[in-house]
Design a protein around this motif. Structure first.
Motif, short mmCIF file in Angstrom:
data_model
loop_
_atom_site.label_atom_id
_atom_site.label_comp_id
_atom_site.label_asym_id
_atom_site.label_seq_id
_atom_site.Cartn_x
_atom_site.Cartn_y
_atom_site.Cartn_z
N ASN A 22 0.84 -1.19 0.00
CA ASN A 22 0.00 0.00 0.00
C ASN A 22 0.89 1.25 0.00
OD1 ASN A 22 -2.14 1.69 0.17
ND2 ASN A 22 -3.12 0.62 1.86
N LEU A 23 1.44 1.57 -1.17
CA LEU A 23 2.38 2.67 -1.28
C LEU A 23 1.76 4.03 -1.02
CD1 LEU A 23 4.34 1.63 -4.48
CD2 LEU A 23 5.17 1.62 -2.15
N VAL A 24 0.55 4.22 -1.46
CA VAL A 24 -0.12 5.51 -1.28
C VAL A 24 -0.31 5.80 0.21
CG1 VAL A 24 -2.24 6.79 -1.72
CG2 VAL A 24 -1.24 5.40 -3.52
N LEU A 25 -0.72 4.80 0.96
CA LEU A 25 -0.91 4.99 2.39
C LEU A 25 0.41 5.29 3.08
CD1 LEU A 25 -2.86 5.01 4.76
CD2 LEU A 25 -2.50 2.56 4.99
N ILE A 26 1.47 4.63 2.68
CA ILE A 26 2.78 4.87 3.29
C ILE A 26 3.24 6.30 3.02
CG2 ILE A 26 5.21 4.21 3.25
CD1 ILE A 26 4.26 1.37 2.55
N PRO A 90 6.48 1.80 14.02
CA PRO A 90 5.28 1.17 14.62
C PRO A 90 3.98 1.82 14.15
CG PRO A 90 6.49 2.40 16.27
CD PRO A 90 7.32 2.40 15.04
N LEU A 91 4.04 3.10 13.87
CA LEU A 91 2.85 3.80 13.41
C LEU A 91 2.39 3.27 12.06
CD1 LEU A 91 1.05 6.13 14.29
CD2 LEU A 91 2.54 7.64 13.03
N THR A 92 3.32 3.13 11.13
CA THR A 92 2.98 2.58 9.82
C THR A 92 2.54 1.14 9.92
OG1 THR A 92 4.60 4.06 8.83
CG2 THR A 92 3.85 2.23 7.49
N PHE A 93 3.22 0.37 10.76
CA PHE A 93 2.87 -1.04 10.93
C PHE A 93 1.44 -1.19 11.43
CE2 PHE A 93 2.60 -4.85 13.59
CZ PHE A 93 2.91 -5.82 12.65
N ILE A 94 1.07 -0.42 12.43
CA ILE A 94 -0.28 -0.53 13.01
C ILE A 94 -1.34 -0.07 12.02
CG2 ILE A 94 -1.79 0.42 14.79
CD1 ILE A 94 0.70 0.43 16.63
N LEU A 106 4.20 -5.75 7.44
CA LEU A 106 5.63 -5.95 7.67
C LEU A 106 6.45 -5.25 6.59
CD1 LEU A 106 5.69 -9.67 8.81
CD2 LEU A 106 6.08 -7.64 10.21
N TRP A 107 6.04 -5.42 5.32
CA TRP A 107 6.75 -4.75 4.23
C TRP A 107 6.59 -3.24 4.32
CZ3 TRP A 107 10.51 -6.70 1.66
CH2 TRP A 107 10.57 -8.07 1.43
N ALA A 108 5.42 -2.79 4.71
CA ALA A 108 5.18 -1.35 4.81
C ALA A 108 6.03 -0.72 5.90
CB ALA A 108 3.70 -1.09 5.08
N ALA A 109 6.17 -1.40 7.02
CA ALA A 109 7.02 -0.88 8.09
C ALA A 109 8.48 -0.85 7.65
CB ALA A 109 6.86 -1.72 9.34
N PHE A 110 8.88 -1.81 6.84
CA PHE A 110 10.25 -1.85 6.33
C PHE A 110 10.51 -0.71 5.35
CE2 PHE A 110 13.38 -3.54 3.26
CZ PHE A 110 14.45 -3.69 4.13
N PRO A 114 12.71 4.65 4.80
CA PRO A 114 13.33 5.30 3.63
C PRO A 114 12.40 6.30 2.94
CG PRO A 114 13.71 2.95 3.53
CD PRO A 114 12.79 3.19 4.68
N VAL A 115 11.11 5.99 2.88
CA VAL A 115 10.15 6.92 2.29
C VAL A 115 10.06 8.19 3.14
CG1 VAL A 115 7.69 7.27 1.79
CG2 VAL A 115 8.82 5.17 1.10
#
Length: 136
Positions: A22-26, A90-94, A106-110, A114-115
């Motif tokens: 979910n790139l847009v959300l990140i 943790p914010l992105t992960f949740i 998990l991928w989004a938190a990783f 960098p983003v």
């Protein structure tokens, strides 16, 4: 702002066609964490509509989810811990876990850190700040 909109368009098409991330959300989470502006809510609403349209989900579902997430980020960005850049993990992960699922979270938190730093460098370096005018 124009570059951010173009980047969000590209990310939305990549998200809908190729990547399960979910790139847009990140990108929206990182942008809202950096700058608490009203324009983040507009971006979240319109790109939520675009993602809903591209992924053939009910129109407006992602928009409402993104708006709620942006409000959560705005509230958290005003707290004492907001200056800490590692809070983005943790914010992105949740938030991504609440939106899509564990493997995507998990991928989004990783990818979030960098983003976050690339957006921070972009906002500080290439976006001019408003001038401070002193009254004499």
């Amino acid at each position: 702002m124009k570059i951010l909109v173009i980047l969000l368009f590209i990310a939305s098409f990549l998200q809908a066609s190729v990547l399960p991330l979910n790139l847009v959300l990140i990108i929206l989470i990182c942008r809202a964490y950096l700058k608490a502006q009203k324009s983040n809510l507009y971006l979240a609403f319109f790109f939520g509509l675009l993602i809903s349209h591209l992924t053939l989900t009910p129109l407006g579902e992602k928009s409402l989810v993104y708006l709620v997430f942006m409000q959560i980020i705005h509230v958290l960005s005003k707290s004492r811990l907001a200056g800490h850049p590692f809070l983005i993990w943790p914010l992105t992960f949740i938030l991504v876990l609440a939106d899509s699922g564990l493997s995507s979270a998990l991928w989004a938190a990783f990818v979030a850190l960098p983003v976050f730093y690339s957006l921070k460098i972009w906002e500080e370096r290439f976006i001019p700040a408003k001038e401070i005018k002193l009254r004499i």
